[in-house]
Write a protein that holds these residues in place. Structure first.
Motif, mmCIF file in Angstrom:
data_model
loop_
_atom_site.group_PDB
_atom_site.id
_atom_site.type_symbol
_atom_site.label_atom_id
_atom_site.label_comp_id
_atom_site.label_asym_id
_atom_site.label_seq_id
_atom_site.Cartn_x
_atom_site.Cartn_y
_atom_site.Cartn_z
ATOM 1 N N ARG A 25 0.850 -1.190 0.000
ATOM 2 C CA ARG A 25 0.000 0.000 0.000
ATOM 3 C C ARG A 25 0.884 1.238 0.000
ATOM 4 O O ARG A 25 1.933 1.261 0.622
ATOM 5 C CB ARG A 25 -0.884 -0.034 1.253
ATOM 6 N N ARG A 26 0.415 2.283 -0.692
ATOM 7 C CA ARG A 26 1.162 3.543 -0.767
ATOM 8 C C ARG A 26 0.418 4.600 0.035
ATOM 9 O O ARG A 26 -0.689 4.969 -0.305
ATOM 10 C CB ARG A 26 1.323 3.985 -2.211
ATOM 11 N N HIS A 27 1.057 5.105 1.074
ATOM 12 C CA HIS A 27 0.479 6.176 1.882
ATOM 13 C C HIS A 27 0.988 7.535 1.413
ATOM 14 O O HIS A 27 0.381 8.559 1.711
ATOM 15 C CB HIS A 27 0.814 5.970 3.357
ATOM 16 N N LEU A 28 2.104 7.532 0.695
ATOM 17 C CA LEU A 28 2.736 8.746 0.191
ATOM 18 C C LEU A 28 3.227 8.435 -1.215
ATOM 19 O O LEU A 28 3.767 7.356 -1.461
ATOM 20 C CB LEU A 28 3.910 9.121 1.105
ATOM 21 N N ARG A 29 3.032 9.342 -2.145
ATOM 22 C CA ARG A 29 3.448 9.096 -3.528
ATOM 23 C C ARG A 29 4.952 8.914 -3.656
ATOM 24 O O ARG A 29 5.434 8.040 -4.363
ATOM 25 C CB ARG A 29 3.030 10.249 -4.431
ATOM 26 N N ARG A 30 5.680 9.805 -2.988
ATOM 27 C CA ARG A 30 7.146 9.773 -3.039
ATOM 28 C C ARG A 30 7.675 10.560 -1.855
ATOM 29 O O ARG A 30 6.918 11.255 -1.191
ATOM 30 C CB ARG A 30 7.657 10.374 -4.343
ATOM 31 N N ILE A 31 8.958 10.465 -1.608
ATOM 32 C CA ILE A 31 9.587 11.291 -0.586
ATOM 33 C C ILE A 31 9.846 12.644 -1.241
ATOM 34 O O ILE A 31 10.705 12.769 -2.102
ATOM 35 C CB ILE A 31 10.906 10.676 -0.067
ATOM 36 N N TYR A 32 9.048 13.630 -0.853
ATOM 37 C CA TYR A 32 9.139 14.945 -1.475
ATOM 38 C C TYR A 32 10.422 15.657 -1.077
ATOM 39 O O TYR A 32 10.945 15.458 0.013
ATOM 40 C CB TYR A 32 7.955 15.809 -1.034
ATOM 41 N N ARG A 33 10.874 16.541 -1.938
ATOM 42 C CA ARG A 33 12.023 17.385 -1.608
ATOM 43 C C ARG A 33 11.534 18.546 -0.756
ATOM 44 O O ARG A 33 10.402 18.996 -0.900
ATOM 45 C CB ARG A 33 12.745 17.879 -2.850
#
Length: 193
Positions: free
Chosen positions: A75-83
């Motif tokens: 499962r994805r709770h966050l799309r990506r680790i944002y900058r």
């Protein structure tokens, strides 16, 4: 005489451009600050969803928010680790409690513009030092050698809202995994099916 007028005109133009540069820099900082608040909200909601989706524990690493492998289908709770928009890097200060991530902070030491009316998921802290019971409060600005009334972006801790109404969808959006079925509209007298 023309030389003096040209010299004064160039000096006035230089002062005007300097003022414009300051206004432009503040405008850019406001935009980055708004982006930081949005990204911090994404992290806070992802931490709340992660904790609600499992046995009530937080993630050990930020990557666990992107791919939660505790279930058979990740499962994805966050799309990506944002900058971090203030530093330009995806290098966040991760706050932990008992090995679990409880929030993230920016590494930027730049002074904040917005000091009031912050969203629920922003906790303004004074220190990054931890004790067994949580965060120990002491003026971080004194440790940085700044005045006590100038908070920086590193003082903003993005964490899930706690207490009543702290469900993952409580930030103005309906929860994604609601157990309640929608109620059908009431039948009116004389209505034809």
């Amino acid at each position: 005489m023309v030389y003096l007028l040209t010299l004064f005109a160039v000096a006035a133009l230089g002062l005007g451009l300097a003022q414009f540069g300051q206004v432009w820099a503040k405008s850019v900082q406001r935009e980055r600050e708004a982006e930081l608040l949005f990204i911090g909200g994404e992290f806070a909601r992802a931490l709340a969803r992660y904790k609600a989706a499992g046995p009530g524990v937080g993630p050990a690493e930020l990557g666990d928010l992107v791919t939660d492998k505790r279930v058979p289908v990740p499962r994805r709770h966050l799309r990506r680790i944002y900058r971090d928009p203030m530093t330009g890097k995806a290098d966040w200060i991760v706050e932990r409690r008992e090995g679990q991530i409880v929030g993230v902070r920016s590494r930027s030491e730049q002074s904040v513009l917005r000091r009031q009316g912050l969203p629920d998921w922003v906790q303004v802290i004074e220190v990054a030092q931890r004790t067994r019971g949580g965060f120990r409060q002491a003026p971080l600005s004194l440790l940085r050698g700044k005045e006590a009334d100038t908070p920086s972006y590193t003082d903003w801790l993005f964490r899930p809202k706690e207490g009543p109404g702290a469900a993952p969808g409580a930030a103005g959006r309906p929860a994604a995994h609601s157990a309640a079925a929608p109620t059908p509209p009431a039948a009116t007298a004389g209505a034809v099916p």
